[in-house]
Design a protein around this motif. Structure first.
Motif, PDB file in Angstrom:
ATOM      1  N   ASP A 384       0.803  -1.222   0.000  1.00 40.03           N
ATOM      2  CA  ASP A 384       0.000   0.000   0.000  1.00 40.03           C
ATOM      3  C   ASP A 384       0.836   1.272   0.000  1.00 40.03           C
ATOM      4  N   ARG A 385       2.073   1.175  -0.424  1.00 39.68           N
ATOM      5  CA  ARG A 385       2.933   2.350  -0.516  1.00 39.68           C
ATOM      6  C   ARG A 385       3.459   2.496  -1.942  1.00 39.68           C
ATOM      7  N   THR A 386       3.464   3.725  -2.474  1.00 42.76           N
ATOM      8  CA  THR A 386       4.032   3.985  -3.792  1.00 42.76           C
ATOM      9  C   THR A 386       5.540   4.102  -3.658  1.00 42.76           C
ATOM     10  N   LEU A 387       6.264   3.254  -4.356  1.00 41.63           N
ATOM     11  CA  LEU A 387       7.730   3.244  -4.314  1.00 41.63           C
ATOM     12  C   LEU A 387       8.285   3.702  -5.659  1.00 41.63           C
ATOM     13  N   ILE A 388       9.365   4.478  -5.600  1.00 38.36           N
ATOM     14  CA  ILE A 388       9.994   4.965  -6.817  1.00 38.36           C
ATOM     15  C   ILE A 388      11.491   4.658  -6.777  1.00 38.36           C
ATOM     16  N   PRO A 389      12.144   4.513  -7.942  1.00 38.70           N
ATOM     17  CA  PRO A 389      13.587   4.225  -7.983  1.00 38.70           C
ATOM     18  C   PRO A 389      14.387   5.414  -7.440  1.00 38.70           C
ATOM     19  N   MET A 437      10.795   7.390   7.302  1.00 41.52           N
ATOM     20  CA  MET A 437       9.941   7.094   6.151  1.00 41.52           C
ATOM     21  C   MET A 437       8.731   6.288   6.616  1.00 41.52           C
ATOM     22  N   ASP A 438       7.683   6.261   5.823  1.00 42.56           N
ATOM     23  CA  ASP A 438       6.519   5.464   6.183  1.00 42.56           C
ATOM     24  C   ASP A 438       6.680   4.004   5.761  1.00 42.56           C
ATOM     25  N   ALA A 439       7.802   3.682   5.063  1.00 44.89           N
ATOM     26  CA  ALA A 439       8.165   2.303   4.731  1.00 44.89           C
ATOM     27  C   ALA A 439       9.660   2.285   4.482  1.00 44.89           C
ATOM     28  N   VAL A 450      12.302   3.630  -2.792  1.00 45.41           N
ATOM     29  CA  VAL A 450      11.917   4.340  -1.570  1.00 45.41           C
ATOM     30  C   VAL A 450      10.499   4.872  -1.712  1.00 45.41           C
ATOM     31  N   PRO A 451       9.819   5.134  -0.592  1.00 50.44           N
ATOM     32  CA  PRO A 451       8.472   5.689  -0.662  1.00 50.44           C
ATOM     33  C   PRO A 451       8.455   7.067  -1.327  1.00 50.44           C
ATOM     34  N   LEU A 452       7.422   7.330  -2.066  1.00 52.81           N
ATOM     35  CA  LEU A 452       7.272   8.603  -2.765  1.00 52.81           C
ATOM     36  C   LEU A 452       7.366   9.784  -1.807  1.00 52.81           C
ATOM     37  N   ARG A 453       6.871   9.604  -0.600  1.00 53.39           N
ATOM     38  CA  ARG A 453       6.851  10.696   0.371  1.00 53.39           C
ATOM     39  C   ARG A 453       8.248  11.234   0.673  1.00 53.39           C
ATOM     40  N   VAL A 454       9.281  10.374   0.528  1.00 52.73           N
ATOM     41  CA  VAL A 454      10.649  10.805   0.816  1.00 52.73           C
ATOM     42  C   VAL A 454      11.066  11.963  -0.092  1.00 52.73           C
TER      43      VAL A 454
END
Length: 500
Positions: A384-389, A437-439, A450-454
């Motif tokens: 449930d987390r959006t991860l990006i490279p 981070m949230d993940a 890493v999570p998008l929020r970062v």
């Protein structure tokens, strides 16, 4: 023959009133007033040579399949045997205006004919590699096309509402004259201007060439007999200026063909599509060419705007704007190429745009592959987390990324900012300040995700996330809304999926 451009000033005392949706006005309002400026010799761009086609009885002046031509004193008759083309090979024409009679058997709309000019070959079809302009005459419509190294381009399609009738002789005046900025191509039928198109492309055909005739059945070419003068026409009609300057301008010159014309009126049209919406009566014949040509009447007029200047407003954003030159009765004399006020590209130039499960991205309006070595490296959702490279987004933002395999530590440096994080941990630091981070950062396909929020917290960027999976990273607050700009977001999603 390059011609020096002399722009004619418009002397207008009043304005004309037109319906916002009509381009060809049937009537002019009774209270309309307009001063008329007659075009003098000084105002003309050039006076081209007008040539009446002849040599109809000279075999050496015509090229066609053997047995397909019948020559006489005043006519050449053609019946298709193999190739649907015959050519006047007596000379190559260069900037002359050519006049002749023409008739064709449409066979209930099954057949077509036409003319090509500035052709480099006397016996090769236009679409077979013979760079030339081609006028296609069908019972339903008349088309102007160009074939050259840039491919096939449609300039206009005009409904054939009795302009050229079945098996009837018509006086044809055909012009392809080099003017300032390009080539002016125009067609008169029985003394009436049918189209007048300016080719201002770098690939405009300027070399002298042959005049060829086309027919899929039977056609006749004969001597032009009318002595009536043709009206002067506007040429080199084009939009100048830019939206960034706050206004557009329409500029033109004049070609002297014998009879002075009244001062034309400049009007402006606008549409969200490059050629406008096709109406029901046009759809059958024109649908295949949508997006390739600029037909008269496809840009509804903008109310309250008339004259050489067009002031840019918010309503013009991401719209195609075209200018029309009309006579005092509202008949169109020329149409400019459309100007596109592109605000989307300007915004995209400030953004990094990604899409869930897509290997491509826009980095400040440049389309790139996220990982050239692995197309399966994409933004994704895990737990449930959006991860990006991480490396891709960091380097796209201008940061340097270092990896310490001994401690599984990633160090990201940009100007006076240093970010450190470890695989498998939620904690990380920004210039020594602890954050979470949230993940945790994880490895997927040998790449750190890493999570998008970062991106927002660590890099101080604004992040826009659309439920359809579009991700936008920028310095500025989001300019698009998932609901209000749904169509735009859909179009960007479609664009980003395919690498060109």
């Amino acid at each position: 023959m390059k011609l020096n451009k002399k722009t004619m000033a418009l002397l207008l005392a009043g304005t004309m009133v037109f319906s916002s949706g009509a381009v060809l006005a049937e009537d002019v309002a009774e209270n309309t007033t307009q001063d008329v400026l007659l075009i003098s010799e000084e105002n003309a761009v050039t006076t081209p040579e007008i040539v009446k086609l002849g040599d109809f009885d000279k075999e050496e002046s015509w090229v066609a399949d053997e047995g397909s031509l019948t020559l006489s004193k005043d006519t050449v008759s053609f019946e298709k045997i193999q190739k649907q083309m015959f050519t006047y090979s007596g000379k190559k024409f260069d900037n002359e205006v050519i006049q002749f009679k023409f008739s064709i058997d449409f066979n209930d709309g099954k057949n077509w004919g036409g003319f090509s000019f500035r052709g480099q070959s006397a016996n090769t079809l236009a679409w077979g590699g013979n760079y030339s302009y081609l006028i296609v005459v069908k019972q339903s419509q008349i088309e102007l096309q160009r074939f050259n190294s840039a491919g096939n381009k449609f300039f206009t399609i005009v409904p054939n509402d009795g302009i050229i009738e079945d098996d009837k002789e018509h006086d044809i005046t055909l012009g392809s004259v080099e003017v300032s900025g390009g080539v002016q191509n125009f067609l008169y039928v029985d003394g009436k201007l049918i189209f007048n198109c300016f080719d201002g492309d770098e690939t405009a055909i300027t070399d002298p060439g042959y005049l060829s005739f086309y027919s899929t059945t039977v056609a006749t070419v004969g001597a032009y007999e009318s002595e009536a003068e043709l009206s002067d026409i506007p040429v080199s009609f084009a939009i100048t200026g830019s939206a960034e300057e706050g206004q557009l301008k329409a500029d033109y010159s004049v070609m002297d063909l014998g009879s002075d014309m009244d001062a034309p009126v400049i009007k402006w049209g606008r549409n969200a599509e490059v050629n406008g919406e096709l109406n029901e009566t046009e759809a059958t014949g024109f649908v295949d060419f949508k997006g390739k040509y600029n037909p008269i009447g496809q840009y509804p007029l903008v109310e309250g705007v008339e004259g050489e200047a067009y002031p840019i407003t918010e309503e013009d954003q991401n719209q195609y704007i075209a200018a029309y030159l009309t006579d005092k009765d509202g008949n169109v004399l020329a149409v400019s190429d459309a100007y596109f006020y592109d605000t989307v590209s300007a915004e995209k130039a400030k953004m990094i745009i990604l899409l869930l499960d897509c290997e491509y991205s826009y980095v400040y309006n440049e389309k790139v592959q996220i990982d050239p070595d692995d197309p399966w490296v994409t933004p994704t959702i895990a737990n449930d987390r959006t991860l990006i490279p991480l490396r891709f987004i960091s380097e796209s933002l201008g940061a340097k990324v270092d990896w310490n395999g001994d401690t599984s530590t990633i160090t990201i440096s940009q100007d006076d900012t240093t970010i450190q994080m470890q695989l498998g941990k939620k904690e990380y630091t920004v210039n020594g300040e602890a954050m979470e981070m949230d993940a945790e950062a994880i490895i997927m396909r040998d790449r750190t995700m890493v999570p998008l929020r970062v991106v927002s917290e660590a890099f101080g960027k604004n992040v826009f996330w659309d439920p359809k999976g579009l991700i936008i990273v920028s310095d500025e607050a989001p300019v698009w809304d998932s609901v209000e700009d749904a169509d735009l977001i859909d179009s960007i999603i479609e664009e980003i999926k395919v690498f060109e």
